[in-house]
Design a protein around this motif. Structure first.
Motif, PDB file in Angstrom:
ATOM      1  N   MET A 176       0.848  -1.191   0.000  1.00  0.00           N
ATOM      2  CA  MET A 176       0.000   0.000   0.000  1.00  0.00           C
ATOM      3  C   MET A 176       0.886   1.244   0.000  1.00  0.00           C
ATOM      4  SD  MET A 176      -3.296  -0.711   2.444  1.00  0.00           S
ATOM      5  CE  MET A 176      -2.450  -1.517   3.790  1.00  0.00           C
ATOM      6  N   ARG A 177       0.395   2.243  -0.646  1.00  0.00           N
ATOM      7  CA  ARG A 177       1.111   3.515  -0.658  1.00  0.00           C
ATOM      8  C   ARG A 177       0.694   4.312   0.571  1.00  0.00           C
ATOM      9  NH1 ARG A 177      -0.205   2.343  -6.193  1.00  0.00           N
ATOM     10  NH2 ARG A 177       1.657   2.460  -7.476  1.00  0.00           N
ATOM     11  N   LEU A 178       1.674   4.934   1.211  1.00  0.00           N
ATOM     12  CA  LEU A 178       1.445   5.685   2.451  1.00  0.00           C
ATOM     13  C   LEU A 178       1.888   7.119   2.281  1.00  0.00           C
ATOM     14  CD1 LEU A 178       3.278   3.261   4.918  1.00  0.00           C
ATOM     15  CD2 LEU A 178       0.876   3.180   4.273  1.00  0.00           C
ATOM     16  N   TYR A 179       1.138   8.020   2.916  1.00  0.00           N
ATOM     17  CA  TYR A 179       1.582   9.407   2.994  1.00  0.00           C
ATOM     18  C   TYR A 179       1.039   9.992   4.284  1.00  0.00           C
ATOM     19  CZ  TYR A 179       4.183  12.992   0.653  1.00  0.00           C
ATOM     20  OH  TYR A 179       5.186  13.853   0.302  1.00  0.00           O
ATOM     21  N   GLY A 180       1.863  10.761   4.969  1.00  0.00           N
ATOM     22  CA  GLY A 180       1.475  11.296   6.254  1.00  0.00           C
ATOM     23  C   GLY A 180       1.175  12.783   6.240  1.00  0.00           C
ATOM     24  N   ILE A 181       0.359  13.168   7.200  1.00  0.00           N
ATOM     25  CA  ILE A 181       0.103  14.575   7.503  1.00  0.00           C
ATOM     26  C   ILE A 181       0.488  14.728   8.971  1.00  0.00           C
ATOM     27  CG2 ILE A 181      -1.597  16.427   7.626  1.00  0.00           C
ATOM     28  CD1 ILE A 181      -1.162  15.261   4.767  1.00  0.00           C
ATOM     29  N   THR A 182       1.444  15.573   9.228  1.00  0.00           N
ATOM     30  CA  THR A 182       1.925  15.731  10.590  1.00  0.00           C
ATOM     31  C   THR A 182       1.930  17.206  10.971  1.00  0.00           C
ATOM     32  OG1 THR A 182       3.621  14.911  12.134  1.00  0.00           O
ATOM     33  CG2 THR A 182       4.408  15.921  10.081  1.00  0.00           C
ATOM     34  N   GLY A 183       2.254  17.484  12.195  1.00  0.00           N
ATOM     35  CA  GLY A 183       2.302  18.862  12.681  1.00  0.00           C
ATOM     36  C   GLY A 183       1.926  18.898  14.150  1.00  0.00           C
ATOM     37  N   TRP A 184       2.071  20.062  14.733  1.00  0.00           N
ATOM     38  CA  TRP A 184       1.732  20.244  16.141  1.00  0.00           C
ATOM     39  C   TRP A 184       0.215  20.336  16.310  1.00  0.00           C
ATOM     40  CZ3 TRP A 184       5.707  19.070  18.918  1.00  0.00           C
ATOM     41  CH2 TRP A 184       6.992  19.370  18.472  1.00  0.00           C
ATOM     42  N   LYS A 185      -0.218  20.298  17.541  1.00  0.00           N
ATOM     43  CA  LYS A 185      -1.639  20.417  17.877  1.00  0.00           C
ATOM     44  C   LYS A 185      -2.204  21.725  17.301  1.00  0.00           C
ATOM     45  CE  LYS A 185      -4.765  20.409  21.781  1.00  0.00           C
ATOM     46  NZ  LYS A 185      -4.959  20.308  23.204  1.00  0.00           N
ATOM     47  N   ASN A 186      -3.419  21.666  16.793  1.00  0.00           N
ATOM     48  CA  ASN A 186      -4.145  22.816  16.229  1.00  0.00           C
ATOM     49  C   ASN A 186      -3.504  23.392  14.959  1.00  0.00           C
ATOM     50  OD1 ASN A 186      -6.151  22.746  18.248  1.00  0.00           O
ATOM     51  ND2 ASN A 186      -4.795  23.861  19.635  1.00  0.00           N
ATOM     52  N   ALA A 187      -2.718  22.563  14.279  1.00  0.00           N
ATOM     53  CA  ALA A 187      -2.078  23.026  13.049  1.00  0.00           C
ATOM     54  C   ALA A 187      -2.965  22.842  11.825  1.00  0.00           C
ATOM     55  CB  ALA A 187      -0.753  22.295  12.839  1.00  0.00           C
ATOM     56  N   GLY A 188      -4.055  22.108  11.974  1.00  0.00           N
ATOM     57  CA  GLY A 188      -4.952  21.888  10.844  1.00  0.00           C
ATOM     58  C   GLY A 188      -4.825  20.518  10.212  1.00  0.00           C
ATOM     59  N   LYS A 189      -4.200  19.570  10.905  1.00  0.00           N
ATOM     60  CA  LYS A 189      -3.981  18.229  10.358  1.00  0.00           C
ATOM     61  C   LYS A 189      -5.294  17.518  10.025  1.00  0.00           C
ATOM     62  CE  LYS A 189      -1.814  16.737  13.989  1.00  0.00           C
ATOM     63  NZ  LYS A 189      -1.899  17.900  14.856  1.00  0.00           N
ATOM     64  N   THR A 190      -6.210  17.461  10.974  1.00  0.00           N
ATOM     65  CA  THR A 190      -7.443  16.700  10.773  1.00  0.00           C
ATOM     66  C   THR A 190      -8.286  17.283   9.648  1.00  0.00           C
ATOM     67  OG1 THR A 190      -7.436  15.975  13.075  1.00  0.00           O
ATOM     68  CG2 THR A 190      -9.535  15.837  11.895  1.00  0.00           C
ATOM     69  N   GLY A 191      -8.409  18.589   9.608  1.00  0.00           N
ATOM     70  CA  GLY A 191      -9.160  19.222   8.525  1.00  0.00           C
ATOM     71  C   GLY A 191      -8.526  18.941   7.182  1.00  0.00           C
ATOM     72  N   LEU A 192      -7.196  18.975   7.119  1.00  0.00           N
ATOM     73  CA  LEU A 192      -6.499  18.696   5.874  1.00  0.00           C
ATOM     74  C   LEU A 192      -6.714  17.245   5.459  1.00  0.00           C
ATOM     75  CD1 LEU A 192      -4.706  19.451   3.524  1.00  0.00           C
ATOM     76  CD2 LEU A 192      -2.707  19.141   5.019  1.00  0.00           C
ATOM     77  N   VAL A 193      -6.587  16.313   6.394  1.00  0.00           N
ATOM     78  CA  VAL A 193      -6.817  14.901   6.067  1.00  0.00           C
ATOM     79  C   VAL A 193      -8.243  14.709   5.569  1.00  0.00           C
ATOM     80  CG1 VAL A 193      -7.008  12.561   7.012  1.00  0.00           C
ATOM     81  CG2 VAL A 193      -5.032  13.982   7.599  1.00  0.00           C
ATOM     82  N   GLU A 194      -9.201  15.305   6.244  1.00  0.00           N
ATOM     83  CA  GLU A 194     -10.605  15.184   5.844  1.00  0.00           C
ATOM     84  C   GLU A 194     -10.808  15.683   4.408  1.00  0.00           C
ATOM     85  OE1 GLU A 194     -14.982  16.556   7.506  1.00  0.00           O
ATOM     86  OE2 GLU A 194     -13.197  17.588   8.232  1.00  0.00           O
ATOM     87  N   ARG A 195     -10.248  16.850   4.104  1.00  0.00           N
ATOM     88  CA  ARG A 195     -10.386  17.411   2.755  1.00  0.00           C
ATOM     89  C   ARG A 195      -9.665  16.544   1.718  1.00  0.00           C
ATOM     90  NH1 ARG A 195      -8.968  21.831   5.728  1.00  0.00           N
ATOM     91  NH2 ARG A 195      -6.991  22.123   4.606  1.00  0.00           N
ATOM     92  N   LEU A 196      -8.507  16.005   2.086  1.00  0.00           N
ATOM     93  CA  LEU A 196      -7.761  15.150   1.162  1.00  0.00           C
ATOM     94  C   LEU A 196      -8.517  13.854   0.868  1.00  0.00           C
ATOM     95  CD1 LEU A 196      -4.128  15.655   2.464  1.00  0.00           C
ATOM     96  CD2 LEU A 196      -4.997  16.306   0.194  1.00  0.00           C
ATOM     97  N   VAL A 197      -9.120  13.261   1.879  1.00  0.00           N
ATOM     98  CA  VAL A 197      -9.905  12.042   1.656  1.00  0.00           C
ATOM     99  C   VAL A 197     -11.028  12.335   0.664  1.00  0.00           C
ATOM    100  CG1 VAL A 197     -11.473  10.364   2.710  1.00  0.00           C
ATOM    101  CG2 VAL A 197      -9.321  10.936   3.849  1.00  0.00           C
ATOM    102  N   THR A 198     -11.745  13.429   0.880  1.00  0.00           N
ATOM    103  CA  THR A 198     -12.830  13.808  -0.023  1.00  0.00           C
ATOM    104  C   THR A 198     -12.306  14.043  -1.434  1.00  0.00           C
ATOM    105  OG1 THR A 198     -14.089  14.785   1.785  1.00  0.00           O
ATOM    106  CG2 THR A 198     -14.662  15.506  -0.439  1.00  0.00           C
ATOM    107  N   GLU A 199     -11.211  14.777  -1.558  1.00  0.00           N
ATOM    108  CA  GLU A 199     -10.626  15.100  -2.863  1.00  0.00           C
ATOM    109  C   GLU A 199     -10.146  13.848  -3.587  1.00  0.00           C
ATOM    110  OE1 GLU A 199      -9.089  17.367  -6.069  1.00  0.00           O
ATOM    111  OE2 GLU A 199     -10.322  18.104  -4.415  1.00  0.00           O
ATOM    112  N   ILE A 200      -9.401  13.010  -2.901  1.00  0.00           N
ATOM    113  CA  ILE A 200      -8.779  11.853  -3.551  1.00  0.00           C
ATOM    114  C   ILE A 200      -9.810  10.771  -3.871  1.00  0.00           C
ATOM    115  CG2 ILE A 200      -7.066  10.017  -3.244  1.00  0.00           C
ATOM    116  CD1 ILE A 200      -5.398  12.160  -1.636  1.00  0.00           C
ATOM    117  N   THR A 201     -10.752  10.527  -2.973  1.00  0.00           N
ATOM    118  CA  THR A 201     -11.802   9.553  -3.289  1.00  0.00           C
ATOM    119  C   THR A 201     -12.687  10.084  -4.412  1.00  0.00           C
ATOM    120  OG1 THR A 201     -13.271  10.344  -1.523  1.00  0.00           O
ATOM    121  CG2 THR A 201     -11.820   8.467  -1.009  1.00  0.00           C
ATOM    122  N   GLY A 202     -12.846  11.402  -4.497  1.00  0.00           N
ATOM    123  CA  GLY A 202     -13.597  12.013  -5.586  1.00  0.00           C
ATOM    124  C   GLY A 202     -12.935  11.808  -6.936  1.00  0.00           C
TER     125      GLY A 202
END
Length: 163
Positions: free
Chosen positions: A1-27
């Motif tokens: 499987m291909r892997l790619y990470g989203i990292t950063g400190w707390k409140n950096a926007g990681k979860t929102g970015l992952v959520e948007r990426l899932v929507t974009e890539i599955t789209g």
């Protein structure tokens, strides 16, 4: 499987970015799974539910299934937290796994960064961070994207993993 990470400190926007990426890539017709690291105790179950009662009675694993989804809960019961590689073996095959957190793992990552948090960038000292998604201009030796430019970030990740 291909892997790619989203990292950063707390409140950096990681979860929102992952959520948007899932929507974009599955789209775009690709399959995506996610792994989220939590630094704190969490529970996906609710006290009083049958599955919770099974766990509190001492079950090591409880598999909860319905016509809509299934979930496997595994209690560590004092055992060491599993390594990311071990957890990845439990996922069904997909085109891409996005990993949120796991700052110190060596898979390729994008750092989410917000100026207002006051945290320093992780990227300058970490070669596994291939780009930064930020809410302010940065001068770095790797690509910098606008934090909300989901399409460009998705393009970058998919190029990086060969999809």
């Amino acid at each position: 499987m291909r892997l790619y990470g989203i990292t950063g400190w707390k409140n950096a926007g990681k979860t929102g970015l992952v959520e948007r990426l899932v929507t974009e890539i599955t789209g775009r017709g690709l399959t995506v799974s996610t792994v989220k690291h939590a630094h704190h105790s969490f529970d996906v179950d609710q006290p009083g539910r049958d599955s919770h009662r099974h766990r509190t009675a001492g079950a090591t694993e409880v598999l909860l299934a319905s016509g809509a989804r299934w979930a496997l809960m595994h209690e560590l019961r004092g055992a060491e937290e599993p390594a990311l590689d071990d957890l990845l073996t439990r996922l069904s095959p997909v085109d891409l796994v996005l990993i949120e957190g796991y700052k110190h793992a060596r898979h390729p990552k994008i750092e989410a960064w917000r100026a207002e948090t006051g945290h320093p960038l992780i990227a300058p000292g970490d070669s596994s961070i291939r780009a930064v998604a930020a809410d302010a201009p940065l001068d770095l030796d790797r690509p910098v994207f606008e934090l909300d430019d989901t399409s460009a970030i998705a393009d970058f990740i998919l190029r990086e993993v060969g999809l």
